[in-house]
Design an enzyme around this catalytic site. Sequence first.
Site, PDB file in Angstrom:
ATOM      1  N   TYR A  56       0.989  -1.222   0.247  1.00  0.00           N
ATOM      2  CA  TYR A  56      -0.077   0.146   0.236  1.00  0.00           C
ATOM      3  C   TYR A  56       0.793   1.374  -0.065  1.00  0.00           C
ATOM      4  O   TYR A  56       1.596   1.588   0.725  1.00  0.00           O
ATOM      5  CB  TYR A  56      -0.942   0.081   1.034  1.00  0.00           C
ATOM      6  CG  TYR A  56      -1.971   1.133   1.302  1.00  0.00           C
ATOM      7  CD1 TYR A  56      -2.169   2.001   0.596  1.00  0.00           C
ATOM      8  CD2 TYR A  56      -2.560   1.394   2.617  1.00  0.00           C
ATOM      9  CE1 TYR A  56      -2.857   3.068   0.568  1.00  0.00           C
ATOM     10  CE2 TYR A  56      -3.276   2.409   2.863  1.00  0.00           C
ATOM     11  CZ  TYR A  56      -3.682   3.255   1.909  1.00  0.00           C
ATOM     12  OH  TYR A  56      -4.377   4.402   1.970  1.00  0.00           O
ATOM     13  N   LYS A  61      -1.846  -1.613  -3.800  1.00  0.00           N
ATOM     14  CA  LYS A  61      -2.807  -0.389  -3.789  1.00  0.00           C
ATOM     15  C   LYS A  61      -2.034   0.645  -3.948  1.00  0.00           C
ATOM     16  O   LYS A  61      -1.255   1.235  -3.230  1.00  0.00           O
ATOM     17  CB  LYS A  61      -3.544  -0.517  -2.382  1.00  0.00           C
ATOM     18  CG  LYS A  61      -4.678   0.791  -2.467  1.00  0.00           C
ATOM     19  CD  LYS A  61      -5.290   1.036  -0.811  1.00  0.00           C
ATOM     20  CE  LYS A  61      -6.014   2.218  -0.889  1.00  0.00           C
ATOM     21  NZ  LYS A  61      -6.540   2.265   0.444  1.00  0.00           N
TER      22      LYS A  61
END
Length: 300
Positions: free
Chosen positions: A134, A162
């Site tokens: 992330y 992400k």
Amino acid sequence: MHLSGSITALATPFTASGDIDFSAWDRLLQSQIDAGTQGVVVAGSTGEANALTDDEYEALLRRAAGLVAKRIPVLAGTGLSNTAKTIELTRSAAAWGADAALVVTPPYVRPTQTGLIAHYRAVADDGALPVVLYNVPGRTGCDLLPATVAELAPHPRIVAIKEARPEPERMADLLALRGAGFAVLSGDDPTAARAMLAGADGVISVASNALPVAMRRFCDLARAGRRAEAEALDAELQPIFDFMGIEPNPIPVKAILARQGIGQGLRLPLTTLSATHAATADAMAARIAAIEGETAVAAA
């Protein structure tokens, strides 16, 4: 595990007294299941993870895992500023029912790219859960560069990234790494259509807390390459995406959820939406209700 489609970074609903509203939590989760959401994140930044006690984190995750019952993946936010603590929390999340760990770059400490490689490999090597990288440098002060992701993507326990940076060049660099064992997910609602039309697997969304039906349709259209329809729906959603950034996340989305009867506030140092934006929030809530209804009818 291959993550794709509309994945919601769940907000954590609180009562007026500041306790977790577990009834609202159940209703939020059920609304996501009913709408066809394809994954949920528990205790990410949208879920105010830093404001949760250890017991609250466990209770939220166990409850989510029980309600979801393996119908869709449950991702647990386990990224901390220290590698050993991240591993420990990831092990706990696995025991409490998570299917994968969403591991943000270590906040505040600003490691080198070499340090990031060592950090993520250590978490993945431990093997407690599949790892989703992330990257959100605006929050962490640390940017996970594509060359570093290229070093990490072949790891069999690192299954996705992400990416919250909005630049098309960043997404293009990451899409070159996409494969059967590594998904690329947008972490930026306003540019998610562009990312998915370019080949991204889906989006981990804030807005989908409040409009899960439309976000599922949005992702289906974009991932199918139905550009005209995806871009038309994206144009309808852009004012909502803009509103979600009017104050720091998750303040705006929780204002909308409160208008939908899900939760009543935030925990300090976050405060409720400024009164100057109340009329805008009312208008956005009405717009969301209309879009959700129209989308549900169109999809029927």
